[in-house]
Write a protein that holds these residues in place. Structure first.
Motif, PDB file in Angstrom:
ATOM      1  N   LEU A   1       0.850  -1.204   0.000  1.00 49.63           N
ATOM      2  CA  LEU A   1       0.000   0.000   0.000  1.00 49.63           C
ATOM      3  C   LEU A   1       0.883   1.251   0.000  1.00 49.63           C
ATOM      4  O   LEU A   1       0.612   2.219  -0.717  1.00 49.63           O
ATOM      5  N   GLY A   2       1.936   1.239   0.800  1.00 53.47           N
ATOM      6  CA  GLY A   2       2.865   2.369   0.814  1.00 53.47           C
ATOM      7  C   GLY A   2       3.442   2.612  -0.568  1.00 53.47           C
ATOM      8  O   GLY A   2       3.536   3.756  -1.032  1.00 53.47           O
ATOM      9  N   ALA A   3       3.781   1.523  -1.257  1.00 50.90           N
ATOM     10  CA  ALA A   3       4.347   1.636  -2.603  1.00 50.90           C
ATOM     11  C   ALA A   3       3.310   2.212  -3.565  1.00 50.90           C
ATOM     12  O   ALA A   3       3.617   3.111  -4.356  1.00 50.90           O
ATOM     13  N   ALA A   4       2.082   1.708  -3.461  1.00 50.70           N
ATOM     14  CA  ALA A   4       1.030   2.198  -4.357  1.00 50.70           C
ATOM     15  C   ALA A   4       0.750   3.682  -4.111  1.00 50.70           C
ATOM     16  O   ALA A   4       0.555   4.464  -5.051  1.00 50.70           O
ATOM     17  N   LEU A   5       0.758   4.084  -2.846  1.00 50.73           N
ATOM     18  CA  LEU A   5       0.537   5.496  -2.511  1.00 50.73           C
ATOM     19  C   LEU A   5       1.687   6.353  -3.067  1.00 50.73           C
ATOM     20  O   LEU A   5       1.467   7.458  -3.569  1.00 50.73           O
ATOM     21  N   SER A   6       2.920   5.834  -2.986  1.00 51.83           N
ATOM     22  CA  SER A   6       4.072   6.570  -3.499  1.00 51.83           C
ATOM     23  C   SER A   6       3.935   6.815  -5.003  1.00 51.83           C
ATOM     24  O   SER A   6       4.167   7.921  -5.501  1.00 51.83           O
ATOM     25  N   ILE A   7       3.524   5.739  -5.718  1.00 53.18           N
ATOM     26  CA  ILE A   7       3.350   5.872  -7.169  1.00 53.18           C
ATOM     27  C   ILE A   7       2.233   6.872  -7.462  1.00 53.18           C
ATOM     28  O   ILE A   7       2.316   7.692  -8.383  1.00 53.18           O
ATOM     29  N   THR A   8       1.179   6.841  -6.656  1.00 57.96           N
ATOM     30  CA  THR A   8       0.072   7.782  -6.850  1.00 57.96           C
ATOM     31  C   THR A   8       0.554   9.224  -6.664  1.00 57.96           C
ATOM     32  O   THR A   8       0.230  10.119  -7.453  1.00 57.96           O
ATOM     33  N   LEU A   9       1.366   9.441  -5.622  1.00 61.04           N
ATOM     34  CA  LEU A   9       1.923  10.775  -5.386  1.00 61.04           C
ATOM     35  C   LEU A   9       2.730  11.231  -6.598  1.00 61.04           C
ATOM     36  O   LEU A   9       2.586  12.366  -7.085  1.00 61.04           O
ATOM     37  N   LEU A  10       3.546  10.320  -7.097  1.00 58.69           N
ATOM     38  CA  LEU A  10       4.363  10.619  -8.271  1.00 58.69           C
ATOM     39  C   LEU A  10       3.465  11.003  -9.456  1.00 58.69           C
ATOM     40  O   LEU A  10       3.736  11.959 -10.185  1.00 58.69           O
ATOM     41  N   ALA A  11       2.366  10.254  -9.618  1.00 62.36           N
ATOM     42  CA  ALA A  11       1.444  10.516 -10.728  1.00 62.36           C
ATOM     43  C   ALA A  11       0.793  11.892 -10.569  1.00 62.36           C
ATOM     44  O   ALA A  11       0.680  12.648 -11.550  1.00 62.36           O
ATOM     45  N   ILE A  12       0.409  12.230  -9.352  1.00 55.62           N
ATOM     46  CA  ILE A  12      -0.203  13.552  -9.125  1.00 55.62           C
ATOM     47  C   ILE A  12       0.784  14.650  -9.524  1.00 55.62           C
ATOM     48  O   ILE A  12       0.441  15.615 -10.210  1.00 55.62           O
ATOM     49  N   VAL A  13       2.039  14.471  -9.081  1.00 47.22           N
ATOM     50  CA  VAL A  13       3.061  15.475  -9.408  1.00 47.22           C
ATOM     51  C   VAL A  13       3.222  15.614 -10.916  1.00 47.22           C
ATOM     52  O   VAL A  13       3.238  16.724 -11.458  1.00 47.22           O
ATOM     53  N   MET A  14       3.293  14.479 -11.614  1.00 47.13           N
ATOM     54  CA  MET A  14       3.468  14.512 -13.069  1.00 47.13           C
ATOM     55  C   MET A  14       2.320  15.238 -13.744  1.00 47.13           C
ATOM     56  O   MET A  14       2.522  16.114 -14.589  1.00 47.13           O
ATOM     57  N   VAL A  15       1.084  14.856 -13.370  1.00 54.28           N
ATOM     58  CA  VAL A  15      -0.101  15.453 -13.993  1.00 54.28           C
ATOM     59  C   VAL A  15      -0.112  16.964 -13.719  1.00 54.28           C
ATOM     60  O   VAL A  15      -0.322  17.783 -14.620  1.00 54.28           O
ATOM     61  N   ALA A  16       0.167  17.329 -12.445  1.00 54.84           N
ATOM     62  CA  ALA A  16       0.157  18.753 -12.096  1.00 54.84           C
ATOM     63  C   ALA A  16       1.203  19.503 -12.925  1.00 54.84           C
ATOM     64  O   ALA A  16       0.941  20.583 -13.453  1.00 54.84           O
ATOM     65  N   LEU A  17       2.373  18.899 -13.058  1.00 56.40           N
ATOM     66  CA  LEU A  17       3.456  19.531 -13.821  1.00 56.40           C
ATOM     67  C   LEU A  17       3.054  19.756 -15.271  1.00 56.40           C
ATOM     68  O   LEU A  17       3.252  20.840 -15.827  1.00 56.40           O
ATOM     69  N   ILE A  18       2.487  18.692 -15.863  1.00 54.61           N
ATOM     70  CA  ILE A  18       2.125  18.792 -17.282  1.00 54.61           C
ATOM     71  C   ILE A  18       1.105  19.904 -17.486  1.00 54.61           C
ATOM     72  O   ILE A  18       1.259  20.760 -18.361  1.00 54.61           O
ATOM     73  N   PHE A  19       0.070  19.932 -16.604  1.00 53.94           N
ATOM     74  CA  PHE A  19      -0.961  20.961 -16.741  1.00 53.94           C
ATOM     75  C   PHE A  19      -0.366  22.362 -16.549  1.00 53.94           C
ATOM     76  O   PHE A  19      -0.637  23.285 -17.312  1.00 53.94           O
ATOM     77  N   TYR A  20       0.475  22.480 -15.527  1.00 53.25           N
ATOM     78  CA  TYR A  20       1.016  23.794 -15.181  1.00 53.25           C
ATOM     79  C   TYR A  20       1.919  24.331 -16.284  1.00 53.25           C
ATOM     80  O   TYR A  20       1.768  25.467 -16.729  1.00 53.25           O
TER      81      TYR A  20
END
Lengths: 356, 298
Positions: free
Chosen positions: B267-286
């Motif tokens: 679960l910790g690993a999955a949450l980490s990947i999710t955090l990474l995904a949020i950062v990527m998406v936010a970066l692309i949009f920004y």
């Protein structure tokens, strides 16, 4: 009309204080091409920036059409500036740059569009309207900077050495262009330059400045033919300085005895010497060579061919150098040779007594 | 051997240290985290090598403890939401404070600028934990602010500031401010200030000079600064832990919890990947939004 009275500016305070402007008094007429001429550091740019509002003078008054502008910020003054480095907005197109001032005055969109169109035409840049300013040449940037400053139709246009970054040929073209723009728009131009030739060819009147002071104000011909001070005579054109002694003064003319003993008729200026030793200035092209026994005698040291004219360097008998400039005629044979004993002559009235 | 293959060889040789570090320090661990997120949790931490998607299921959903019905994981969602919200707040406040600060420094005489920058940098060189406890000391109930306010009689009871979202935002703002000031200052220092004069000269008021000339020209610095503040805020761990107490968990704390007390590494690993995904998406949009505005000018 710009009226400047008693204007001074001191930067810093105490021991490190630097006085950039000292008691400047000048009136610039409507529709005039007025030039501030002087070496770098003479205060000409500080004076221009005082009019624009980027420098706050220490003392004095400055009015435009009777209205005091010193209390106003730059954006509330009816003047626009063409900056030395043009300062075009790099994130806007040519047309957006030109329209910026009008936009900031909240003029209607349709009016902005038509004025920008007119301005583009005036500076012959219509084809370039949608280019970014980094995509056009230096000469074109110069034109855009001019159009941008002219678009809001200011009362006064301030130009801070706008041609100094251009190459020689382009500069000549822009000098003529600027004169044409000034005539077409009827706006007062205040032009800053250190280039005396530029000042002479373009200006209605010139103020020669040095060390924070205005030394002389006058038309180009007046300044060139009748410099009042040694600095002015030296800075503008080439000049021979000849020592002498005032014998008699009669209005604007004076009798001056040169060291050779000959007495010449020289022009005097208001406040000039009325007796005692003086320096007179004689332009190289106002003097000529003669047989020995002229006003000054000496030996011909150098003959230098310049194409349009020839310069003769005469080592005078009192040890100084006197330069004579003669216009060349086609296929003329050089009549003089180096080492020859010669005399120097000039007509009555071409010598000018300098104020010290 | 031709010159070209020779230079190609040299190029790879020169790149190899960086590639080596990147592969064992970045790509490798990421791959391990990704693999772990699809495994089963071990009883005492670690993983058991049985394929399972439970961890990913548990990121957003949860089975009801009593009747096995499936619903959204409100606890996780609220932590995601708080992380994004507080990170955005931190970025906005850092920009509001950092932009004028950078402008102030960039307009000082050149000889003074380094001294001013030093003042910004000194806290940055101080240990993160010490800086966070310093903030705590200022805002806690017996801290500087409350005791002064009580002493001068403005309040009778201390204001609860510690262990609130305000405390976490304040702490992150303080910790990450230099990351905003630096890039904004760098692009301001490069800016030609005669453009500001030109705009003043052309009838632009101070506010319009800022909006039409200064801001567009320093936008690359603002974009960089915002990214540099937003991303570490999103994954912040120490600051929300100390200043938020146990109450204001953020994503970093949630991840730590799964690897620690939760003993649920997948679960910790999955949450980490999710955090990474949020950062990527936010970066692309920004970055795209910032870029779009740029081109609409031209």
């Amino acid at each position: 009309m710009i009226e400047i009275a008693g204007l001074s500016k001191t930067f810093g305070s105490g021991a490190s204080a630097f006085t950039a402007l000292k008691d400047i008094n000048v009136t610039i007429q409507e529709n005039e091409f007025f030039t501030l001429l002087g070496p770098s550091g003479c205060g000409k740019t500080t004076l221009l920036r005082s009019i624009a509002g980027f420098v706050d003078p220490s003392t004095g008054t400055l009015t435009i059409n009777g209205e005091d502008i010193l209390s106003k910020p730059p954006f509330a003054r009816p003047v626009n500036t063409v900056f030395q480095n043009y300062a075009l907005f790099p994130h806007m197109t040519v047309a957006e740059n030109i329209g910026f001032g009008l936009e900031m005055q909240d003029r209607p969109k349709a009016e902005i569009k038509s004025v920008v169109g007119d301005m583009l035409e005036l500076v012959q840049m219509t084809q370039m309207a949608d280019r970014m300013t980094s995509q056009i040449s230096g000469g074109q940037q110069q034109r855009v900077a001019l159009a941008r400053a002219l678009a809001p139709k200011p009362e006064v246009l301030l130009l801070d050495e706008p041609l100094s970054a251009l190459d020689f040929k382009l500069r000549k073209e822009m000098q003529i262009e600027l004169k044409r723009l000034q005539a077409e728009t009827g706006i007062t131009f205040v032009f800053v330059t250190h280039d005396q030739e530029e000042a002479l060819t373009m200006s209605d009147r010139i103020a020669v400045m040095n060390a924070g002071r205005i030394l002389q104000i006058g038309g180009p011909k007046d300044i060139y033919d009748h410099p009042a001070e040694r600095f002015v005579a030296d800075f503008i054109g080439d000049t021979n300085f000849v020592d002498g002694e005032v014998k008699k003064v009669a209005g604007e003319t004076a009798q001056v005895q040169l060291q050779s003993g000959k007495v010449i008729k020289a022009r005097n200026v208001a406040g000039g010497a009325t007796s005692g030793p003086v320096t007179v200035a004689v332009r190289p092209e106002h003097a000529d060579l003669s047989a020995p026994g002229g006003l000054i005698d000496g030996t011909l040291k150098n003959i230098i061919y310049f194409g349009t004219d020839t310069h003769y360097h005469v080592q005078t008998d009192d040890g100084s150098t006197f330069v004579i400039r003669r216009q060349n005629q086609p296929d003329a044979v050089e009549a003089h040779e180096v080492g020859e004993k010669v005399g120097v002559t000039f007509n009555a009235g071409v010598a000018q007594i300098l104020r010290d | 051997m031709s010159n070209e293959t020779q230079s190609a060889k040299t190029r790879w040789l020169l790149l190899s240290p960086a590639l080596f570090i990147l592969s064992i320090a970045a790509a490798g661990p990421l791959l391990i985290v990704l693999v772990y997120s699809f495994l089963t949790a071990g009883d005492y931490g670690g993983v058991v090598w049985d394929f399972s998607t439970d961890a990913w299921f548990n990121v957003f959903a949860e089975k009801d403890f009593f009747d096995d019905t499936i619903g959204f994981s409100d606890a996780h969602l609220s932590i995601f939401w708080r992380s994004v919200k507080l990170s955005l707040m931190t970025t906005i406040v850092a920009l509001l404070v950092g932009f004028p600060t950078a402008y102030f420094i960039a307009t000082r005489p050149e000889s003074q600028r380094n001294a001013w920058m030093l003042l910004i940098m000194v806290p940055f060189w101080t240990n993160l934990l010490i800086r966070t406890f310093a903030v705590m000391e200022i805002i806690r109930n017996e801290g500087v602010i409350n005791s002064v306010l009580i002493k001068i009689g403005l309040i009778s009871e201390p204001i609860q500031m510690l262990y609130t979202e305000f405390a976490v935002t304040l702490g992150m703002f303080y910790v990450f401010l230099p990351l905003m000031v630096l890039p904004v200052y760098a692009s301001m220092e490069r800016m030609d200030f005669s453009l500001v004069e030109a705009a003043y000269d052309l009838y632009a008021s101070r506010w319009r000079v800022l909006k039409r000339v200064i801001f567009p020209l320093v936008k690359p610095g603002v974009v960089a600064g915002s990214i540099l503040v937003f991303i570490p805020s999103l994954g912040a761990y120490v600051t929300p832990r100390v200043l938020g107490g146990g109450k204001q968990l953020m994503l970093g704390n949630l991840i730590e919890l799964q690897y620690g007390q939760g003993r649920n590494w997948p679960l910790g690993a999955a949450l980490s990947i999710t955090l990474l995904a949020i950062v990527m998406v936010a970066l692309i949009f920004y970055v795209r939004a910032a870029g779009d505005e740029e081109t609409s000018h031209g």
